[in-house]
Design a protein around this motif. Structure first.
Motif, PDB file in Angstrom:
ATOM      1  N   ASP A  82     -34.325 -12.786 -31.469  1.00 58.06           N
ATOM      2  CA  ASP A  82     -34.534 -14.010 -32.231  1.00 58.06           C
ATOM      3  C   ASP A  82     -33.297 -14.891 -32.109  1.00 58.06           C
ATOM      4  OD1 ASP A  82     -32.684 -12.637 -33.713  1.00 58.06           O
ATOM      5  OD2 ASP A  82     -34.055 -12.168 -35.369  1.00 58.06           O
ATOM      6  N   GLN A  83     -33.169 -15.855 -33.003  1.00 57.85           N
ATOM      7  CA  GLN A  83     -32.049 -16.788 -32.945  1.00 57.85           C
ATOM      8  C   GLN A  83     -30.714 -16.061 -33.056  1.00 57.85           C
ATOM      9  OE1 GLN A  83     -32.250 -19.821 -35.933  1.00 57.85           O
ATOM     10  NE2 GLN A  83     -30.667 -21.093 -35.000  1.00 57.85           N
ATOM     11  N   ASP A  84     -30.703 -14.987 -33.840  1.00 59.62           N
ATOM     12  CA  ASP A  84     -29.474 -14.237 -34.045  1.00 59.62           C
ATOM     13  C   ASP A  84     -29.005 -13.536 -32.779  1.00 59.62           C
ATOM     14  OD1 ASP A  84     -27.465 -13.331 -35.986  1.00 59.62           O
ATOM     15  OD2 ASP A  84     -28.289 -11.332 -35.601  1.00 59.62           O
ATOM     16  N   TYR A  85     -29.950 -13.251 -31.846  1.00 63.02           N
ATOM     17  CA  TYR A  85     -29.589 -12.553 -30.617  1.00 63.02           C
ATOM     18  C   TYR A  85     -28.579 -13.362 -29.805  1.00 63.02           C
ATOM     19  CZ  TYR A  85     -30.095 -10.112 -26.151  1.00 63.02           C
ATOM     20  OH  TYR A  85     -29.849  -9.423 -24.991  1.00 63.02           O
ATOM     21  N   PHE A  86     -28.740 -14.683 -29.777  1.00 55.05           N
ATOM     22  CA  PHE A  86     -27.806 -15.549 -29.042  1.00 55.05           C
ATOM     23  C   PHE A  86     -26.721 -16.120 -29.958  1.00 55.05           C
ATOM     24  CE2 PHE A  86     -31.785 -15.774 -26.605  1.00 55.05           C
ATOM     25  CZ  PHE A  86     -31.321 -15.327 -25.381  1.00 55.05           C
ATOM     26  N   GLY A  87     -26.797 -15.736 -31.246  1.00 53.76           N
ATOM     27  CA  GLY A  87     -25.796 -16.214 -32.203  1.00 53.76           C
ATOM     28  C   GLY A  87     -24.846 -15.106 -32.598  1.00 53.76           C
ATOM     29  N   GLU A  88     -25.067 -14.534 -33.778  1.00 56.39           N
ATOM     30  CA  GLU A  88     -24.150 -13.534 -34.304  1.00 56.39           C
ATOM     31  C   GLU A  88     -24.162 -12.244 -33.487  1.00 56.39           C
ATOM     32  OE1 GLU A  88     -21.807 -14.089 -36.526  1.00 56.39           O
ATOM     33  OE2 GLU A  88     -22.569 -16.146 -36.382  1.00 56.39           O
ATOM     34  N   GLU A  89     -25.336 -11.844 -32.981  1.00 56.69           N
ATOM     35  CA  GLU A  89     -25.395 -10.638 -32.159  1.00 56.69           C
ATOM     36  C   GLU A  89     -24.548 -10.815 -30.899  1.00 56.69           C
ATOM     37  OE1 GLU A  89     -26.197  -6.900 -30.794  1.00 56.69           O
ATOM     38  OE2 GLU A  89     -26.761  -7.707 -32.753  1.00 56.69           O
ATOM     39  N   TYR A  90     -24.639 -11.993 -30.275  1.00 54.13           N
ATOM     40  CA  TYR A  90     -23.832 -12.288 -29.092  1.00 54.13           C
ATOM     41  C   TYR A  90     -22.345 -12.350 -29.464  1.00 54.13           C
ATOM     42  CZ  TYR A  90     -22.601 -14.527 -24.637  1.00 54.13           C
ATOM     43  OH  TYR A  90     -22.071 -14.815 -23.409  1.00 54.13           O
ATOM     44  N   ARG A  91     -22.036 -12.928 -30.640  1.00 52.87           N
ATOM     45  CA  ARG A  91     -20.651 -13.025 -31.072  1.00 52.87           C
ATOM     46  C   ARG A  91     -20.035 -11.639 -31.286  1.00 52.87           C
ATOM     47  NH1 ARG A  91     -18.167 -17.211 -33.886  1.00 52.87           N
ATOM     48  NH2 ARG A  91     -20.177 -18.059 -34.593  1.00 52.87           N
ATOM     49  N   ARG A  92     -20.836 -10.712 -31.821  1.00 53.36           N
ATOM     50  CA  ARG A  92     -20.318  -9.357 -32.056  1.00 53.36           C
ATOM     51  C   ARG A  92     -19.915  -8.683 -30.756  1.00 53.36           C
ATOM     52  NH1 ARG A  92     -24.035  -9.324 -36.488  1.00 53.36           N
ATOM     53  NH2 ARG A  92     -25.776  -8.726 -35.155  1.00 53.36           N
ATOM     54  N   GLN A  93     -20.606  -9.035 -29.672  1.00 52.44           N
ATOM     55  CA  GLN A  93     -20.294  -8.411 -28.385  1.00 52.44           C
ATOM     56  C   GLN A  93     -19.184  -9.132 -27.627  1.00 52.44           C
ATOM     57  OE1 GLN A  93     -23.526  -6.895 -25.851  1.00 52.44           O
ATOM     58  NE2 GLN A  93     -24.979  -7.586 -27.408  1.00 52.44           N
ATOM     59  N   TYR A  94     -19.174 -10.463 -27.710  1.00 48.22           N
ATOM     60  CA  TYR A  94     -18.291 -11.238 -26.834  1.00 48.22           C
ATOM     61  C   TYR A  94     -17.304 -12.130 -27.571  1.00 48.22           C
ATOM     62  CZ  TYR A  94     -21.914  -9.761 -23.576  1.00 48.22           C
ATOM     63  OH  TYR A  94     -22.803  -9.019 -22.847  1.00 48.22           O
ATOM     64  N   GLY A  95     -17.344 -12.134 -28.890  1.00 47.35           N
ATOM     65  CA  GLY A  95     -16.359 -12.907 -29.637  1.00 47.35           C
ATOM     66  C   GLY A  95     -16.708 -14.352 -29.868  1.00 47.35           C
ATOM     67  N   THR A 120     -20.444 -17.285 -29.847  1.00 46.30           N
ATOM     68  CA  THR A 120     -21.889 -17.390 -29.687  1.00 46.30           C
ATOM     69  C   THR A 120     -22.215 -17.814 -28.257  1.00 46.30           C
ATOM     70  OG1 THR A 120     -22.022 -19.718 -30.311  1.00 46.30           O
ATOM     71  CG2 THR A 120     -22.115 -18.083 -32.099  1.00 46.30           C
ATOM     72  N   TYR A 121     -23.491 -17.666 -27.891  1.00 43.05           N
ATOM     73  CA  TYR A 121     -23.932 -18.053 -26.551  1.00 43.05           C
ATOM     74  C   TYR A 121     -23.734 -19.556 -26.338  1.00 43.05           C
ATOM     75  CZ  TYR A 121     -26.762 -17.679 -22.281  1.00 43.05           C
ATOM     76  OH  TYR A 121     -27.195 -17.697 -20.975  1.00 43.05           O
ATOM     77  N   ALA A 122     -24.013 -20.345 -27.372  1.00 38.43           N
ATOM     78  CA  ALA A 122     -23.835 -21.800 -27.254  1.00 38.43           C
ATOM     79  C   ALA A 122     -22.368 -22.150 -27.012  1.00 38.43           C
ATOM     80  CB  ALA A 122     -24.356 -22.488 -28.508  1.00 38.43           C
ATOM     81  N   GLU A 123     -21.471 -21.434 -27.675  1.00 38.21           N
ATOM     82  CA  GLU A 123     -20.038 -21.668 -27.467  1.00 38.21           C
ATOM     83  C   GLU A 123     -19.603 -21.233 -26.070  1.00 38.21           C
ATOM     84  OE1 GLU A 123     -18.670 -21.049 -32.144  1.00 38.21           O
ATOM     85  OE2 GLU A 123     -18.626 -19.361 -30.736  1.00 38.21           O
ATOM     86  N   ASP A 124     -20.343 -20.302 -25.480  1.00 34.74           N
ATOM     87  CA  ASP A 124     -20.034 -19.793 -24.141  1.00 34.74           C
ATOM     88  C   ASP A 124     -20.799 -20.553 -23.050  1.00 34.74           C
ATOM     89  OD1 ASP A 124     -18.170 -17.983 -23.336  1.00 34.74           O
ATOM     90  OD2 ASP A 124     -19.446 -16.213 -23.465  1.00 34.74           O
ATOM     91  N   PHE A 125     -21.553 -21.590 -23.430  1.00 33.78           N
ATOM     92  CA  PHE A 125     -22.465 -22.275 -22.514  1.00 33.78           C
ATOM     93  C   PHE A 125     -21.749 -22.773 -21.256  1.00 33.78           C
ATOM     94  CE2 PHE A 125     -24.902 -25.773 -20.799  1.00 33.78           C
ATOM     95  CZ  PHE A 125     -26.216 -25.381 -20.973  1.00 33.78           C
ATOM     96  N   ASP A 126     -20.635 -23.479 -21.410  1.00 35.88           N
ATOM     97  CA  ASP A 126     -19.949 -24.056 -20.254  1.00 35.88           C
ATOM     98  C   ASP A 126     -19.423 -22.974 -19.305  1.00 35.88           C
ATOM     99  OD1 ASP A 126     -20.456 -26.607 -21.162  1.00 35.88           O
ATOM    100  OD2 ASP A 126     -18.534 -26.797 -22.207  1.00 35.88           O
TER     101      ASP A 126
END
Length: 573
Positions: A338-351, A353-359
């Protein structure tokens, strides 16, 4: 939860009745119509212990689980029953053990070559009636040598106790099983026959003399003193491993037996020292096991493959034909796309969010497009499966491709449509109508960036991708590297630390073998994910990291890789 479970117990003469009784208790506890015991040898004495309505002479088409409880399990037997459902080996031994989908060890083993998914003595059905105190004197003696006792150990022990040791006959009771061979007992020794639930008798006795098997553990759980006389050295070693006191093999050591009975205070600690532990329900555990969506290799190949690693939740296998490593999971995953998968779940793994890592992810996509552009300079339509928030779609659009994407996350697709204004759809690539969605039946390129390892129906997906690609089109993907530094320095740790929603692990050297079956030719492999800090010894210090980085790139030890394939044919049938 109702499940259809087929139990396959050991019924061959000379193997006792413990296996069949355990399966009978299991099927009765499950209580599901359609479950039963497969009895190929109906004429055997042990098979007659099973009620008619629980007998299965011809297995049905499909079961949720096939539980095999035999002393020696062959690979051919596993392959045979694997046609009916996931095979659970219960205290399984033999060459077939490593091919079982799931392994449960209840009784101790002698360092099995294939560790089980779960070792749980608590699954042993324990007696309800237990002694309130430990025995201080060994007055009442019970002889229990299984439901068959083909060696006549019950009679032999009774004669030794009465005639050689001088025990009064009225102190000795022999439990006579339903498949017993004819035996003679000294006058005055009580013989108890026709007992349906023998373990509930144990609490009435001070000492139970038995062989290694279920009765030994049940007697210990009832609080009795337990001594073993075993049919073979193998059983003696099993009893020693479990911590039980043994008198000998086939014939007890008379001096030890006499001392045990005349000076019990010297032996009571050893006779009562085994603790069975907390009881768990085997039937409830089996009912909670989740049947994997795909049994066998997800990319076709053999159904039965050797297990290479096991946990309570999953089993890892290596396909014998394609060398693909894959996982069958038996408990639900906790990840939700869900939305959390690319948000907080992604942040827990990579520090972040996916949107912040977009570039950053888009820049990686631009590197991949340089390879794609060289392999397919005409460019054209591109389908990105698992497009997430669309960084690769945007990079491909900037390069002159006509990209479209799909993802199972509705939030991700909405983000692509609203922020990037690029075509995207929610759904499963095996079910979507791409002509209707994007006006395109075949694409110049299909890409899956860190997606393929999540796919359990891999065979169907690769066939679909082959159908979606134009002749000469490019299929590109990235995935963790099963031959990278992390895998090479600790393969078990690499497997167990992987994300729970990963299904497959790929190794670069086997890619042509696997993808060639679907009409693809490997054009280029790019090893990525170089982590010098993960190299033992070399990863510390500036010079060590520099050296480890050079070795990683030279030898190809990065923890991820990209694969670029060209469609040159059609999938094999």
């Amino acid at each position: 939860m109702k499940k259809h479970i087929l139990c396959v117990p050991e019924v061959r003469p000379g193997h006792g009745t413990g296996h069949i009784k355990r399966c009978l208790e299991l099927v009765t506890a499950i209580g599901s119509p359609g479950s039963g015991l497969y009895l190929p040898h109906i004429g055997s004495a042990s098979a007659r212990l099973v009620p008619e309505h629980l007998r299965v002479t011809t297995p049905g088409e499909r079961y949720d689980l096939v539980v095999i409880d035999t002393r020696s399990l062959g690979a051919a037997e596993v392959r045979r029953f694997a046609e009916y459902g996931p095979v659970v080996g219960l205290d399984a031994r033999g060459s077939g053990r490593r091919y079982c989908d799931y392994l449960i060890d209840i009784l101790p083993h002698l360092r099995p070559s294939t560790p089980p998914n779960l070792a749980e003595p608590g699954f042993l059905a324990q007696p309800v009636r237990v002694r309130q105190d430990s025995p201080q004197e060994l007055e009442r003696i019970l002889l229990v040598f299984g439901g068959e006792d083909s060696l006549g150990l019950s009679s032999r022990m009774a004669h030794l106790l009465v005639r050689r040791i001088g025990v009064r006959p009225d102190r000795v009771t022999a439990l006579i099983g339903g498949a017993f061979h004819a035996q003679e007992f000294p006058e005055g020794v009580a013989c108890v026959r026709g007992v349906q639930n023998a373990k509930e008798l144990f609490a009435d006795y001070d000492l139970v003399i038995t062989q290694f098997g279920l009765a030994m553990f049940e007697a210990a759980a009832a609080g009795c003193a337990v001594a073993g006389v075993h049919p073979s050295r193998y059983h003696r070693r099993l009893a020693d491993t479990a911590g039980f006191f043994s008198l000998g093999v086939r014939r007890p050591a008379l001096r030890r037996l006499r001392q045990m009975l005349t000076q019990p205070e010297r032996y009571l600690e050893r006779l009562t020292g085994y603790s069975v532990g907390r009881e768990r329900s085997l039937s409830r555990f089996l009912l909670q096991l989740q049947t994997p969506a795909i049994l066998g290799s997800p990319a076709g190949g053999a159904r039965c493959n050797p297990g290479i690693e096991r946990t309570e939740h999953e089993t890892f296998f290596r396909c014998r034909s394609t060398r693909l490593v894959y996982k069958q999971r038996y408990t639900p995953i906790s990840i939700s796309y869900d939305q959390d998968y690319f948000g907080e779940e992604y942040r827990r793994q990579y520090g972040r969010t996916y949107a912040e890592d977009f570039d950053k992810i888009k820049a990686m996509g631009q590197e991949r497009l340089r390879v794609l552009n060289r392999l397919y300079p005409e460019k054209g339509s591109l389908l990105d499966i698992g497009c997430a928030l669309g960084p690769f779609l945007q990079a491909a659009s900037d390069e002159g491709w006509q990209p479209c994407g799909i993802d199972i996350s509705a939030d991700a697709v909405a983000w692509v449509q609203q922020h990037l204004n690029l075509p995207a759809a929610v759904g499963d690539p095996l079910e979507l109508d791409f002509q209707q969605l994007f006006g395109c039946e075949q694409f110049s390129a299909v890409t899956l960036w860190y997606v393929i390892e999540h796919i359990d129906r891999l065979d169907a997906l690769l066939r679909r991708i082959s159908h979606l690609l134009r002749p000469g089109g490019i299929f590109a993907l990235s995935t963790p590297n099963g031959a990278g530094v992390s895998a090479r320095t600790g393969f078990r740790r690499f497997l167990l630390n992987g994300p729970e929603d990963h299904v497959t692990i790929f190794e670069p050297r086997h890619m042509q073998t696997l993808f060639g079956r679907y009409g693809f030719q490997v054009e280029k492999i790019v090893i990525t994910g170089h982590h010098p800090e993960r190299f033992p010894l070399l990863g510390a210090g500036r010079f060590g990291r520099w050296l480890a980085s050079g070795i990683s790139r030279w030898v190809g030890l990065g923890d991820t890789f990209e694969l670029y394939l060209r469609k040159t044919g059609e999938p094999l049938v």
